[in-house]
Design an enzyme around this catalytic site. Structure first.
Site, PDB file in Angstrom:
ATOM      1  N   HIS A 124       0.855  -1.065   0.044  1.00 23.46           N
ATOM      2  CA  HIS A 124       0.015  -0.021   0.200  1.00 23.46           C
ATOM      3  C   HIS A 124       0.915   1.240  -0.168  1.00 23.46           C
ATOM      4  CE1 HIS A 124      -2.450  -2.952   2.379  1.00 23.46           C
ATOM      5  NE2 HIS A 124      -3.636  -2.357   2.174  1.00 23.46           N
ATOM      6  N   ASP A 127       2.200   2.063   3.438  1.00 25.21           N
ATOM      7  CA  ASP A 127       3.036   1.030   4.187  1.00 25.21           C
ATOM      8  C   ASP A 127       4.574   1.644   3.798  1.00 25.21           C
ATOM      9  OD1 ASP A 127       0.966  -0.696   4.352  1.00 25.21           O
ATOM     10  OD2 ASP A 127       1.365  -1.835   2.395  1.00 25.21           O
TER      11      ASP A 127
HETATM   12  C1  XLS Z   1      -7.749  -6.605   4.274  1.00 24.95           C
HETATM   13  C2  XLS Z   1      -6.951  -6.761   3.242  1.00 24.95           C
HETATM   14  C3  XLS Z   1      -6.048  -6.037   2.774  1.00 24.95           C
HETATM   15  C4  XLS Z   1      -5.822  -5.866   1.508  1.00 24.95           C
HETATM   16  C5  XLS Z   1      -5.067  -4.865   0.701  1.00 24.95           C
HETATM   17  O1  XLS Z   1      -8.200  -7.532   5.051  1.00 24.95           O
HETATM   18  O2  XLS Z   1      -6.656  -8.192   2.988  1.00 24.95           O
HETATM   19  O3  XLS Z   1      -4.816  -6.411   3.322  1.00 24.95           O
HETATM   20  O4  XLS Z   1      -5.144  -7.096   0.753  1.00 24.95           O
HETATM   21  O5  XLS Z   1      -5.768  -3.619   0.986  1.00 24.95           O
END
Ligand code: XLS
Ligand code: NI
Ligand code: NI
Length: 462
Positions: A124, A127
């Site tokens: 993301h 991140d």
């Molecule tokens: C949350 C999601 C997230 C997505 C990416 O539950 O799994 O991690 O994969 O935003």
């Protein structure tokens, strides 16, 4: 990720805080590149099943599995939960939200990817780089870290499976992003996605994911569902248009999840997502990123969600993790169950995965706080998928399941079945047929127990 989005706020607790501001030595000095040693190996830092170059159904394991490390769980999760703060020891992380720390962490991440021998990573925007005081400062922070990511990709050959925008952690997104009741929040989110698309494009990302973080509602009393869904569709169309404008040809993916953080997420499961895409004329541009723990939260098996998406041409990629049957939330554990990986690979081999991948959207437990645990976790997940791939391929080679399915539906291959399937029969013709025949011919056994035994037999031998 699970409900503890606090992980984005809390700083890691470093008992051994790194004094270096720049990475001068390896972050994992005691760990060599992880190699394949075969099923007999008892080396916990070796692969027993994942042999990247082994051929399966005409392709290497590496090409089939397209393993991906996710940045947020592996490099940002602190181990915080609603009852306590972080536990993770990350000696390379100075615990600050500085751009310098973020750039340093990015280099550590690539050392990890290389030592683990994974071809891809995913992130993301928030991140990898810290939020600034304004959108332009935030974008500049991101650019400064993306410089390092680009350099490290070029140096190591590790590629970006997908990028995405975190539009759920910051308080501004309390009512959602594209579905927010506040037009300014929609606007901010649009700007954020524009930037995330540019960055994903710059880094050669093969996909772009939308997980609808807070796109849903806590109370239907205060929600104009129609208006929110119309906005969400407009938002996706804008993303498609902008991708065309900048020449980004990666695959767009929506990631279904039924709840967490909202009580009702709009993208609740594969069926809901596909219906939304069809209703708003987005089917040509989107596929689905199916996550194991989200499937089970929705009351489905992973195999069900994969098959449902696959049969409609909508299977794009997977977030590989697992939940815990005794817990009702998104625990995001590493997948180690061979039945789960075999079932997953049976469907992935049928429909294909590229340009998607097997992304470990999974985090080590709060109690597994040492950097070494990151290796054990990924090695276990990769081996479980490699073994699942081999078992699934062996089942397919012998048509061990397929033959029973073909036999079960064989009545449809008759003249009557074919006439119905090609659309040349109506209720009147069918009535005439059954009036003449009087009663149905006998049914066939479903053979469920035999099929379960067959899967066990392949477990034993593959
Ligand atoms: C949350 C999601 C997230 C997505 C990416 O539950 O799994 O991690 O994969 O935003
Ligand atoms: Ni998740
Ligand atoms: Ni996910």
């Amino acid at each position: 990720m699970a409900s503890d989005t606090k992980q984005y706020d809390d700083q890691p607790l470093n008992e051994k805080v790194c004094e270096m501001s720049k990475l001068v030595t390896a972050a994992f000095p005691d760990i060599e590149k992880i190699c394949y040693e075969g099923p007999q190996s008892d080396n916990p830092l070796a692969f027993r099943w994942y042999d990247p170059e082994e051929m399966v159904e005409g392709k290497t394991m590496k090409e089939h599995l397209r393993f991906t490390v996710c940045y947020w769980h592996t490099f940002r999760a602190t181990g915080a939960d609603p009852f306590g703060g972080g536990t993770m020891i990350r000696p390379w992380d100075d615990g600050t939200e500085s751009v310098e720390n973020a750039r340093n962490r990015a280099r550590v991440a690539f050392e990890f990817f290389e030592k683990l021998d994974v071809p891809f990573y995913a992130f993301h925007d928030r991140d990898v780089a810290p939020e600034g005081k304004s959108l332009s400062e935030t974008n500049a922070n991101l650019d400064a870290v993306v410089d390092v990511l680009e350099e490290e990709q070029n140096r190591s050959g590790v590629k970006l499976l997908w990028g995405t925008a975190n539009m759920f952690s910051h308080p501004r997104f309390m009512h959602g992003a594209a579905t927010s009741c506040n037009v300014d929040v929609f606007t901010y989110a649009a700007a954020q996605v524009k930037k995330a698309l540019e960055v994903t494009h710059r880094l050669g990302g093969e996909n772009y994911v939308f997980w609808g973080g807070r796109e849903g509602y806590q109370s239907i009393y205060n929600t104009d569902m129609k208006r929110e869904l119309d906005h969400l569709a407009q938002f996706f169309h804008m993303a498609v248009d902008y991708a065309n404008e900048i020449g980004f040809t990666g695959q767009f993916l929506i990631e279904p999840k039924p709840k967490e953080p909202t009580k009702h997420q709009y993208d609740s499961d594969a069926a809901a997502c596909l219906n939304f895409l069809r209703a708003y004329d987005l089917m040509d541009h989107f596929k689905l990123n199916i996550e194991t723990n989200h499937a089970t939260l929705a009351g489905h098996s992973m195999m069900h969600e994969l098959e449902y998406a696959g049969m409609q041409g909508g299977l794009g990629s997977i977030d590989a993790n697992t939940g815990d049957l005794l817990l009702g939330w998104d625990t995001d554990q590493f997948p180690t169950d061979y039945y789960l990986t075999t079932q997953t690979m049976l469907v992935l081999l049928k429909y294909g995965l590229a340009p998607g991948g097997v992304n470990f959207d999974a985090k080590v437990r709060r109690e597994s706080f040492e950097p070494l645990d990151l290796f054990y976790a990924h090695i276990g997940g990769m081996d479980a998928f490699a073994r699942g791939l081999k078992i699934a391929a062996a089942i397919r080679a012998d048509q061990a399941i397929e033959n029973l399915i073909t036999d079960r539906y064989s009545s449809w291959d008759s003249a009557l079945g074919q006439r119905i399937e090609n659309g040349s029969m109506g209720l009147k013709e069918l009535e005439a047929t059954m009036l003449k025949q009087g009663e149905c011919s006998g049914n066939k056994s479903g053979r469920q127990e035999l099929l379960e035994n067959i899967v066990n037999r392949y477990m034993d031998k593959a």
